[in-house]
Design a protein around this motif. Structure first.
Motif, PDB file in Angstrom:
ATOM      1  N   PRO A 172       0.835  -1.204   0.000  1.00 24.39           N
ATOM      2  CA  PRO A 172       0.000   0.000   0.000  1.00 24.39           C
ATOM      3  C   PRO A 172       0.870   1.254   0.000  1.00 24.39           C
ATOM      4  N   LYS A 173       0.469   2.217  -0.800  1.00 23.46           N
ATOM      5  CA  LYS A 173       1.239   3.462  -0.903  1.00 23.46           C
ATOM      6  C   LYS A 173       0.765   4.464   0.150  1.00 23.46           C
ATOM      7  N   LEU A 174       1.708   5.241   0.627  1.00 20.04           N
ATOM      8  CA  LEU A 174       1.405   6.276   1.611  1.00 20.04           C
ATOM      9  C   LEU A 174       0.347   7.228   1.064  1.00 20.04           C
ATOM     10  N   THR A 175       0.446   7.580  -0.212  1.00 17.42           N
ATOM     11  CA  THR A 175      -0.529   8.501  -0.817  1.00 17.42           C
ATOM     12  C   THR A 175      -1.929   7.888  -0.845  1.00 17.42           C
ATOM     13  N   GLU A 176      -2.019   6.575  -1.034  1.00  9.78           N
ATOM     14  CA  GLU A 176      -3.325   5.912  -1.024  1.00  9.78           C
ATOM     15  C   GLU A 176      -3.937   5.971   0.370  1.00  9.78           C
ATOM     16  N   ILE A 177      -3.131   5.701   1.374  1.00 11.76           N
ATOM     17  CA  ILE A 177      -3.638   5.686   2.748  1.00 11.76           C
ATOM     18  C   ILE A 177      -4.028   7.092   3.197  1.00 11.76           C
ATOM     19  N   THR A 178      -3.199   8.072   2.900  1.00 12.96           N
ATOM     20  CA  THR A 178      -3.513   9.442   3.340  1.00 12.96           C
ATOM     21  C   THR A 178      -4.697  10.036   2.576  1.00 12.96           C
ATOM     22  N   ALA A 179      -5.062   9.432   1.445  1.00 16.53           N
ATOM     23  CA  ALA A 179      -6.260   9.866   0.715  1.00 16.53           C
ATOM     24  C   ALA A 179      -7.527   9.264   1.321  1.00 16.53           C
ATOM     25  N   GLY A 180      -7.353   8.365   2.291  1.00 18.24           N
ATOM     26  CA  GLY A 180      -8.483   7.690   2.911  1.00 18.24           C
ATOM     27  C   GLY A 180      -9.159   8.520   3.987  1.00 18.24           C
ATOM     28  N   THR A 181     -10.159   7.934   4.601  1.00 17.88           N
ATOM     29  CA  THR A 181     -10.934   8.571   5.660  1.00 17.88           C
ATOM     30  C   THR A 181     -10.612   7.891   6.984  1.00 17.88           C
ATOM     31  N   ASP A 182     -10.134   8.658   7.937  1.00 20.83           N
ATOM     32  CA  ASP A 182      -9.783   8.121   9.250  1.00 20.83           C
ATOM     33  C   ASP A 182     -11.062   7.936  10.060  1.00 20.83           C
ATOM     34  N   ILE A 183     -11.402   6.692  10.353  1.00 18.26           N
ATOM     35  CA  ILE A 183     -12.589   6.413  11.177  1.00 18.26           C
ATOM     36  C   ILE A 183     -12.192   5.901  12.557  1.00 18.26           C
TER      37      ILE A 183
END
Length: 173
Positions: free
Chosen positions: A32-43
């Motif tokens: 998983p790429k850092l950019t993919e994770i940081t584009a996500g929604t923190d729940i």
């Protein structure tokens, strides 16, 4: 490395050290790429204590031989049992503007849960963090029974879909 009897092994309290991110797209769940994770929604702030239920297990394949009195086994199919997440549900309340988990985890939504253990949730994700990634499809949600001294919650069911899940993988830059 052999430990001497009585060697104290440190442990890390889990409180405040688990992140749950909903990510719409990940190209390769094993990287998983850092950019993919940081584009996500923190729940993370919506997941209740003990509310994550996603238990990987592995069946065994019997390997019995005619010429021996022993039975052998091999690792078999992997599966996830009981996948669901219990979250704070502020629907119809004075806090309904703060209902990200319920607004995001809607039935039919497809994406990825990324879970990071062991770092303070206030720490930003970084390359080389170790995470678990689950490719999922969100199912139905149901209200959790009301109990004294509790908050409003819902259980959101999900299924693991192809390409499945990857545990203990490194976040890439």
């Amino acid at each position: 490395m052999t430990l001497a009897l009585g060697t104290e092994i440190p442990s890390t309290p889990a409180d405040g050290k688990v992140d749950t991110i909903w990510v719409p797209t990940i190209a390769d769940i094993t990287k998983p790429k850092l950019t993919e994770i940081t584009a996500g929604t923190d729940i993370s702030n919506y997941v209740t204590l003990g509310g994550w239920s996603c238990e990987p297990s592995q069946d065994t394949i019997s390997d019995q031989r005619e010429n021996t009195t022993q039975d052998y086994e091999n690792p078999g199919r992997k599966k996830i049992s009981g996948p669901s997440v219990e979250v704070i549900d502020n629907t119809n309340t004075e806090h309904s503007e703060q209902n990200v988990a319920m607004d995001t985890l809607t039935e039919g939504a497809e994406g990825y849960f990324v879970r990071r253990y062991g770092k303070d949730t206030s720490e930003a994700f970084k390359a080389d963090d170790i995470v678990n990634v689950y490719a999922v499809r969100i199912g139905m949600s149901s209200k959790v029974a009301i109990a004294a001294n509790s908050v409003l919650r819902s259980k959101v069911n999900f299924t693991v879909k192809a390409p499945g899940w990857a545990e203990n993988v490194k976040v890439t830059a």
